[in-house]
Design a protein around this motif. Sequence first.
Motif, mmCIF file in Angstrom:
data_model
loop_
_atom_site.group_PDB
_atom_site.id
_atom_site.type_symbol
_atom_site.label_atom_id
_atom_site.label_comp_id
_atom_site.label_asym_id
_atom_site.label_seq_id
_atom_site.Cartn_x
_atom_site.Cartn_y
_atom_site.Cartn_z
ATOM 1 N N UNK A 61 0.857 -1.171 0.000
ATOM 2 C CA UNK A 61 0.000 0.000 0.000
ATOM 3 C C UNK A 61 0.899 1.229 0.000
ATOM 4 N N UNK A 62 0.422 2.296 -0.602
ATOM 5 C CA UNK A 62 1.175 3.545 -0.644
ATOM 6 C C UNK A 62 0.319 4.626 -0.005
ATOM 7 N N UNK A 63 0.913 5.370 0.893
ATOM 8 C CA UNK A 63 0.217 6.482 1.534
ATOM 9 C C UNK A 63 1.119 7.694 1.581
ATOM 10 N N UNK A 64 0.521 8.853 1.730
ATOM 11 C CA UNK A 64 1.302 10.077 1.841
ATOM 12 C C UNK A 64 0.625 11.023 2.809
ATOM 13 N N UNK A 65 1.445 11.741 3.546
ATOM 14 C CA UNK A 65 0.980 12.736 4.511
ATOM 15 C C UNK A 65 1.860 13.972 4.396
ATOM 16 N N UNK A 66 1.271 15.159 4.515
ATOM 17 C CA UNK A 66 2.122 16.355 4.570
ATOM 18 C C UNK A 66 3.007 16.296 5.816
ATOM 19 N N UNK A 67 4.266 16.673 5.656
ATOM 20 C CA UNK A 67 5.209 16.647 6.776
ATOM 21 C C UNK A 67 5.796 18.025 7.047
ATOM 22 N N UNK A 68 5.324 19.013 6.342
ATOM 23 C CA UNK A 68 5.826 20.371 6.500
ATOM 24 C C UNK A 68 5.561 21.147 5.226
ATOM 25 N N UNK A 69 6.078 22.352 5.187
ATOM 26 C CA UNK A 69 5.920 23.192 4.015
ATOM 27 C C UNK A 69 6.705 22.588 2.854
ATOM 28 N N UNK A 70 6.031 22.200 1.797
ATOM 29 C CA UNK A 70 6.607 21.621 0.588
ATOM 30 C C UNK A 70 7.281 20.274 0.829
ATOM 31 N N UNK A 71 6.925 19.591 1.921
ATOM 32 C CA UNK A 71 7.504 18.284 2.237
ATOM 33 C C UNK A 71 6.376 17.311 2.554
ATOM 34 N N UNK A 72 6.463 16.106 1.985
ATOM 35 C CA UNK A 72 5.491 15.041 2.233
ATOM 36 C C UNK A 72 6.236 13.788 2.665
ATOM 37 N N UNK A 73 5.585 13.022 3.522
ATOM 38 C CA UNK A 73 6.104 11.700 3.852
ATOM 39 C C UNK A 73 5.361 10.698 2.984
ATOM 40 N N UNK A 74 6.102 9.909 2.213
ATOM 41 C CA UNK A 74 5.527 8.843 1.405
ATOM 42 C C UNK A 74 5.849 7.538 2.111
ATOM 43 N N UNK A 75 4.810 6.744 2.390
ATOM 44 C CA UNK A 75 4.977 5.464 3.075
ATOM 45 C C UNK A 75 4.667 4.327 2.114
ATOM 46 N N UNK A 76 5.647 3.472 1.918
ATOM 47 C CA UNK A 76 5.481 2.247 1.144
ATOM 48 C C UNK A 76 5.343 1.128 2.168
ATOM 49 N N UNK A 77 4.132 0.583 2.277
ATOM 50 C CA UNK A 77 3.864 -0.465 3.266
ATOM 51 C C UNK A 77 3.815 -1.809 2.553
ATOM 52 N N UNK A 78 4.602 -2.742 3.069
ATOM 53 C CA UNK A 78 4.670 -4.077 2.491
ATOM 54 C C UNK A 78 4.368 -5.080 3.602
ATOM 55 N N UNK A 94 6.328 -4.099 6.953
ATOM 56 C CA UNK A 94 7.287 -3.009 6.824
ATOM 57 C C UNK A 94 6.591 -1.734 6.371
ATOM 58 N N UNK A 95 6.903 -0.633 7.026
ATOM 59 C CA UNK A 95 6.523 0.704 6.545
ATOM 60 C C UNK A 95 7.840 1.411 6.260
ATOM 61 N N UNK A 96 8.179 1.496 4.976
ATOM 62 C CA UNK A 96 9.409 2.152 4.547
ATOM 63 C C UNK A 96 9.019 3.511 3.982
ATOM 64 N N UNK A 97 9.602 4.569 4.516
ATOM 65 C CA UNK A 97 9.156 5.923 4.175
ATOM 66 C C UNK A 97 10.267 6.765 3.579
ATOM 67 N N UNK A 98 9.831 7.802 2.904
ATOM 68 C CA UNK A 98 10.737 8.804 2.389
ATOM 69 C C UNK A 98 10.120 10.176 2.566
ATOM 70 N N UNK A 99 10.958 11.123 2.908
ATOM 71 C CA UNK A 99 10.510 12.517 2.909
ATOM 72 C C UNK A 99 10.776 13.063 1.517
ATOM 73 N N UNK A 100 9.722 13.618 0.926
ATOM 74 C CA UNK A 100 9.793 14.103 -0.450
ATOM 75 C C UNK A 100 9.567 15.608 -0.444
ATOM 76 N N UNK A 101 10.493 16.321 -1.037
ATOM 77 C CA UNK A 101 10.337 17.757 -1.207
ATOM 78 C C UNK A 101 9.769 18.049 -2.580
ATOM 79 N N UNK A 102 8.721 18.854 -2.624
ATOM 80 C CA UNK A 102 8.087 19.231 -3.899
ATOM 81 C C UNK A 102 7.862 20.732 -3.882
ATOM 82 N N UNK A 103 8.347 21.394 -4.932
ATOM 83 C CA UNK A 103 8.205 22.854 -5.027
ATOM 84 C C UNK A 103 7.890 23.230 -6.476
ATOM 85 N N UNK A 104 6.907 24.103 -6.631
ATOM 86 C CA UNK A 104 6.537 24.657 -7.941
ATOM 87 C C UNK A 104 6.143 23.577 -8.956
ATOM 88 N N UNK A 105 5.476 22.533 -8.483
ATOM 89 C CA UNK A 105 5.022 21.452 -9.352
ATOM 90 C C UNK A 105 3.492 21.471 -9.352
#
Length: 181
Positions: A61-78, A94-105
Amino acid sequence: MADEGDILQNLDNANTGPNGADNQPTAAIITQYVKDLSVENPNAPGVFQWQEQPKIDVQFNIGTEPAGNEVHEVALKINITATGEQGAHYIVELAYCGLVGIRNVPDDQAHAFLFAEAPRILFPFARRVVADAVRDAGFPPLLVDPIDFNGLYIQQLQQRRQQEAAGAATPPADAPGGGEA
């Protein structure tokens, strides 16, 4: 050796906004980490005497949550369950996550990055964590087959559009012939 004049050339970037604000679209993984890992070997030590090959069920499963201004946490759950006639061989969650920065997209492209591209980038690392966890539980390492996250993303978008179109084609409940009988 280059002198300071060579290094500081072309500082007037046409894609820079007022006060040097960057207007270029960017999206990138800032960091990645194991957020949650559970490994169960519920029938040890007896499971190591079983002769049957376990049936492996892999769910993700894939989930995402805002983690700050222009930053999201993406969770890849296996979630992996290996079972046989005598019971569970092992269970890995397993919940393997990444902090993703996105700006002007644009929003649609940001959504695609968060739900297709970021999981694709995170997957090889999550796959290694799963293989190590299964090996550390006393079993041969499990190498989860690669997943086409982009294809799945497009498939889910198409399904959502079909559901929305089917919902729009259904007459409202208060219209003649519409609603439940």
